[in-house]
Design an enzyme around this catalytic site. Structure first.
Site, PDB file in Angstrom:
ATOM      1  N   ASP A 144       2.909  -7.225  27.183  1.00 44.19           N
ATOM      2  CA  ASP A 144       2.748  -8.681  27.171  1.00 44.19           C
ATOM      3  C   ASP A 144       1.526  -9.157  26.400  1.00 44.19           C
ATOM      4  O   ASP A 144       0.573  -8.418  26.177  1.00 44.19           O
ATOM      5  CB  ASP A 144       2.703  -9.233  28.605  1.00 44.19           C
TER       6      ASP A 144
ATOM      7  N   GLU B 105       1.402  -7.371  32.430  1.00 49.07           N
ATOM      8  CA  GLU B 105       0.176  -6.752  32.955  1.00 49.07           C
ATOM      9  C   GLU B 105      -0.881  -7.820  33.199  1.00 49.07           C
ATOM     10  O   GLU B 105      -1.727  -7.676  34.077  1.00 49.07           O
ATOM     11  CB  GLU B 105      -0.358  -5.708  31.959  1.00 49.07           C
ATOM     12  N   GLU B 106      -0.805  -8.899  32.403  1.00 52.03           N
ATOM     13  CA  GLU B 106      -1.906  -9.871  32.385  1.00 52.03           C
ATOM     14  C   GLU B 106      -1.846 -10.901  33.500  1.00 52.03           C
ATOM     15  O   GLU B 106      -2.741 -11.728  33.606  1.00 52.03           O
ATOM     16  CB  GLU B 106      -1.922 -10.615  31.044  1.00 52.03           C
TER      17      GLU B 106
ATOM     18  N   HIS C  62      -9.331 -10.322  24.877  1.00 50.91           N
ATOM     19  CA  HIS C  62      -9.024 -11.683  25.342  1.00 50.91           C
ATOM     20  C   HIS C  62      -9.786 -12.747  24.541  1.00 50.91           C
ATOM     21  O   HIS C  62      -9.890 -13.887  24.968  1.00 50.91           O
ATOM     22  CB  HIS C  62      -9.292 -11.865  26.843  1.00 50.91           C
TER      23      HIS C  62
HETATM   24 NI    NI Z   1      -4.997  -5.124  28.462  1.00 51.13          NI
END
Ligand code: NI
Length: 402
Positions: A90, A148-149, A373
């Site tokens: 993702d 996952e996020e 990020h």
């Molecule tokens: Ni990651």
């Protein structure tokens, strides 16, 4: 070539060379994924892309454990252990600011954590191992994991769908921009923290800013709460125990001459130790309760548990450390410390011994050192080669064929 006897070691070297030659293909997959990022639980195109590549490889048992995850089972035809290899797929709700030819084509979405790289590496591994089934025993099970996020995360969902049934060991990796490209980090034991979140509303009594004595000011009280929460780590936790308490949101007020009714605080709590994970929120609440009551305010406080900490199996870590040292040289390993970041790879580790590795992807000279990020996050794509080499060596050795 099909043979039941263990293949000679030089076959492993040949496969590693082949892995290296696959690098342009892996980079092409990664760039294709990078251009079409999809955020957690919405990875429909991504999952279709993965499934198409897997179908072209052939001779795999492909399934879709959830709407946007993909599993591929590669059976060697010989008895042996089941090794799961996990790649998360993702992207993040971030608008990409990199000026690159393969930049995100979707406004407000970006592969800013490198999961496009993880997916491409895993596709490379399937390609290689499908060609060299004769070097394997048991089964390699590829888990292309969504979300996952975003808590509660895709890993837990996949586990509930039975993807870990019968799995003996699980491995996964993360490209890491804070680590120089070419290096590998393996941490025995606790490696990534449990990322819990908290929300707190301070309920005061609003009024005219010029008549403060007639109000209970939630902003002034909130400021004291933020300051006092720093004492949780500084004065209530053993300095040798890693804990983070960060207030990351403080929202209150609408005008310069109005004291608002409430102030909203939120943030994150990061721990490794299960006992601290339980006691830190209680300490926080005691502080919040004391300060608010001292000034005549009330509060609400809520902690939302995040992922479990990533704890690498010491025996498997030792084995992988030996494999890396033997295959790539001791210089490849970097002495890496645990990180307070979180990862739902931990959900798979509840079901089988597992190791989550870090693959260096940074290159300061080339300006590739933005944190994960960040809208300008990038990886040195040579890390894809390192990642594939690592997983190839690990799989060939752990399945005992070489
Ligand atoms: Ni990651």
């Amino acid at each position: 070539m099909t043979t039941a006897v263990p293949a000679p070691a030089h076959d492993a070297a040949a496969v590693l060379l082949e892995a290296h030659q696959l690098a342009p293909q892996v980079i092409a997959w990664r760039r294709a994924l990078h251009q079409r990022p999809e955020v957690a639980f919405h990875e429909h195109e991504t999952a279709r892309f993965i499934q198409q590549v897997l179908e072209q490889i052939g001779n795999l048992e492909i399934s879709r454990p959830t709407a946007t995850s993909v599993m591929a089972r590669l059976r060697s035809g010989r008895p042996g252990p089941v090794l799961a290899v996990r790649a998360d797929i993702d992207a993040l709700p971030i608008h990409e600011e990199n000026d690159i030819e393969y930049r995100s084509q979707t406004d407000g979405a970006m592969h800013a954590c490198g999961h496009d790289g993880h997916t491409a590496i895993a596709l490379g591994l399937v390609t290689l191992l499908a060609r060299h089934r004769e070097l394997l025993r048991g089964e390699v099970r590829f888990l292309f994991q969504h979300a996952e996020e975003l808590s509660p995360g895709g890993a837990e969902e996949m586990v509930r769908q039975g993807v870990m049934d019968g799995v003996d060991q699980v491995i996964g990796l993360h490209v890491w921009s804070a680590m120089p490209v070419g290096r590998i980090g393996l941490i025995a034991g606790p490696a990534m923290a449990a990322p819990d979140t908290f929300e707190c509303t301070i309920i005061g009594k609003g009024g005219h800013a010029a008549i403060p004595h007639g109000t209970v000011d939630p902003i002034a009280i909130g400021a004291q709460v933020v300051s006092a929460l720093q004492h949780v780590v500084a004065r209530t936790v053993d300095p040798l125990d890693p804990v983070v308490v960060s207030v990351t949101q403080f929202i209150a007020g609408t005008a310069f001459n109005v004291i608002p009714n409430t102030a909203y605080l939120a943030g994150t709590i990061r721990t490794f130790d299960p006992a601290l994970r339980a006691t830190v929120p209680a300490t926080m609440e005691r502080i919040i309760a004391g300060i608010t009551s001292a000034f005549g305010a009330t509060y609400t406080f809520h902690v939302e548990p995040g992922y479990r900490p990533v704890v690498n199996d010491p025996a498997l870590t030792a084995k992988l450390t030996e494999i890396v040292t033997r295959t790539f040289g001791a210089d490849t390993l970097i002495d890496m410390r645990p990180t307070m970041g979180g990862e739902d790879f931990s959900a798979f580790q509840q079901r089988a011994p597992g190791v989550f590795a870090f693959i260096g992807a940074g290159n300061v000279e080339a300006g590739i050192d933005f944190p994960h990020h960040h809208p300008r996050f990038q990886i040195d794509e040579r890390s894809l080669d390192t990642g594939l080499q690592y997983l190839t060596a690990a799989t060939l050795h752990l399945l005992g064929a070489v």
